[in-house]
Design an enzyme around this catalytic site. Sequence first.
Site, PDB file in Angstrom:
ATOM      1  CD  GLU A 197      -3.012  -1.161   2.191  1.00 53.15           C
ATOM      2  OE1 GLU A 197      -4.211  -0.937   2.014  1.00 53.15           O
ATOM      3  OE2 GLU A 197      -2.532  -1.467   3.305  1.00 53.15           O
ATOM      4  CD  GLU A 218      -3.534  -6.313   3.836  1.00 52.56           C
ATOM      5  OE1 GLU A 218      -2.771  -5.342   3.955  1.00 52.56           O
ATOM      6  OE2 GLU A 218      -3.616  -6.987   2.778  1.00 52.56           O
TER       7      GLU A 218
END
Length: 696
Positions: free
Chosen positions: A103, A123
């Site tokens: 990210e 995740e």
Amino acid sequence: MSGRFEKRGHVGVILVDNPPVNAISLGVRLSILDGLKQAAADADVKAVVIACAGRTFMAGADIAEFKTGPKEPFLPEVVAELDRFGKPLVAAIHGTAFGGGLEIALGCNYRVATRDAKVGLPEVKLGILPGAGGTQRLPRLIGVEKALPVILSGDPILAPKAAELGIIDRIVEGDLLEEAIAFASEKAASGASHPRVSEKTIDRAALPETYFEDMRKQVAKEKRNLFAPQRIVDAVEAAATLPFADGMARERQLFLACAANPQARALQHVFFAERQVAKIPNLPEGVTPRPVRSVAVIGAGTMGGGIAMNFANVGIPVTLLEVSQEGLERGLGVIRRNYERSAARGKLTAAQVEERMGLLRPTLSYDDLKDADLIIEAVFETLEVKKQVFTQLDRVAKPGAILASNTSYLSIDTIASYTSRPQDVLGMHFFSPANVMKLLEIVRGEKTAPDVLATALAVARTIRKVGVVAGNCHGFIGNRMLQGYGREAGLLVLEGASPQQVDKVLYDFGMPMGVLQMGDLAGLDIGYRSRKDQSPDAYEPKAVRIADRLVEMGRCGQKTNGGYYDYEPGDRTPRPSAVTQQVIDEVRAEYGITPREISDQEIIERCFLAMVNIGCEVLREGIAYRASDIDIVYLYGYGFPAYRGGPMFWAENEIGLANALEKIRGYAETVSARWWKPSPLLEQLVADGKGFASLG
């Protein structure tokens, strides 16, 4: 601070340095913001590279913050600052850029990477979704139809594939930092605008009209009962339909929903449990594993062939012993077909198939095992056969060779006694199919040498298994507990449930299949033979009476086209069986049982709490070191749903230990005082108000 800012000509370098994996701690977040501030204030800096010291780029969030909670500045704020930065930003990726690491890279204008680097958004495996813009930026960068599968799988992607997808702008062959600085200088000098990922647009009209609806259906099928994957589809749909700021707000809302869901806590428990399992409390420090350069496997059947494949897959030669040429050829044929199926799916090349087959050395002679460093037997599950094998191995194996049994139930100490070298003997219990299942239950005998145990753990890592150490008892950890699970299923059928009801309830709970169908898959005759080596008072005869009758009729399960269920040749679909129903009726009459209606809740409680009660005894006796080790055994060996955390986690967190004890005491009164006697450990934990973590 966990990093520094430095200048290389007209390029600023923010170098993150937070060993061992540059986890994105508070210090890392502050150092990135500080570096951006310095670079913005220096007119001489035309571009910025974000790089990492050590062996990897930022490998993800700081795990310590899972429990304490993060402190400001939060990661989404840091990525937003990167996104707003007014000079070209380049992420220089080596090692892994996972989760928040990717990210951060997506917050930059460009990404360069070494050829062996990996990126990914894992995740989902922790029951959450990327919460710092991953679900909004990745679809904008590479398109929804490429991005959504990446986020849903959570799997790592090698840099060349990531470049093909459009995640990586350039693969670097030389010095990463130097090449990244040159790339940043080139972009700064170009005079072109520098694309912000957040400003890219998604053409919703280019997607099939029912794309997201179809993906939800696919996810419901492939990721059954899981909460986070459906929220990921929602978040990516927001990226495709909302302005970026609104999409980020939606991602945040969905992230918090995932984080609050019990599945996230369970999956994070699994994450920590898997890392804890290799820590063996009483293994001396500094013990050196023995080298394992060649392996022998005795038995070329389904299990032996699968075990051999594990070693061939990592380049270790395997001598494969069978008692007949026909058995050898049949086993090698099955292995080849397995590899060729992988090749047909694009997992292997034809050359790799031949390379792996070339590592298998078939033989009919024990004398050909004399040079093996590790010998694993995978023969019939009776002590008589094991004795014949280990007596032979004691004769031919070289000094220092490790002799392992793949036994599911039998005493490793008894098997070791058939040799003159019990210190070199242990259990290596693979799970079927052995080339697929992730668990390796490593059984430590009374006399197993520390370096032999250390070697088995090292071998597990080499062949990409999760090795869990168990003490020696009948069934070890997994199959000992499975006895309670199977016993109650058998009794429930006698008392009035149908095999289909029992199996459907267990499947809906999250198991890959019900316990009766699992018996058909494994072969009902395996348990039947195993009981011949047990005292009759070691199990409940009523619970296995139906299964024994079926075996004696020749109904051993799928391999005979009939067990609890009927099967068509070549078709594994279980079908209700009139023959089995007749056997059930006859056994009920034999015991004078009038069938009653049984609730789904009773099936769940009896099958799983029986398992948990035995698990408490496994802990009390030191057969397992930790409750979390038991959870890992059941997740990777038996398909217990990871989103429930394992049977021990489920009992403590979904049922509550006090409630579990109350129910166990109730079944001791209504079902069997003998089999439902509460574990003293469970009683003590409840009395003290403690949980399994208190056991260390």
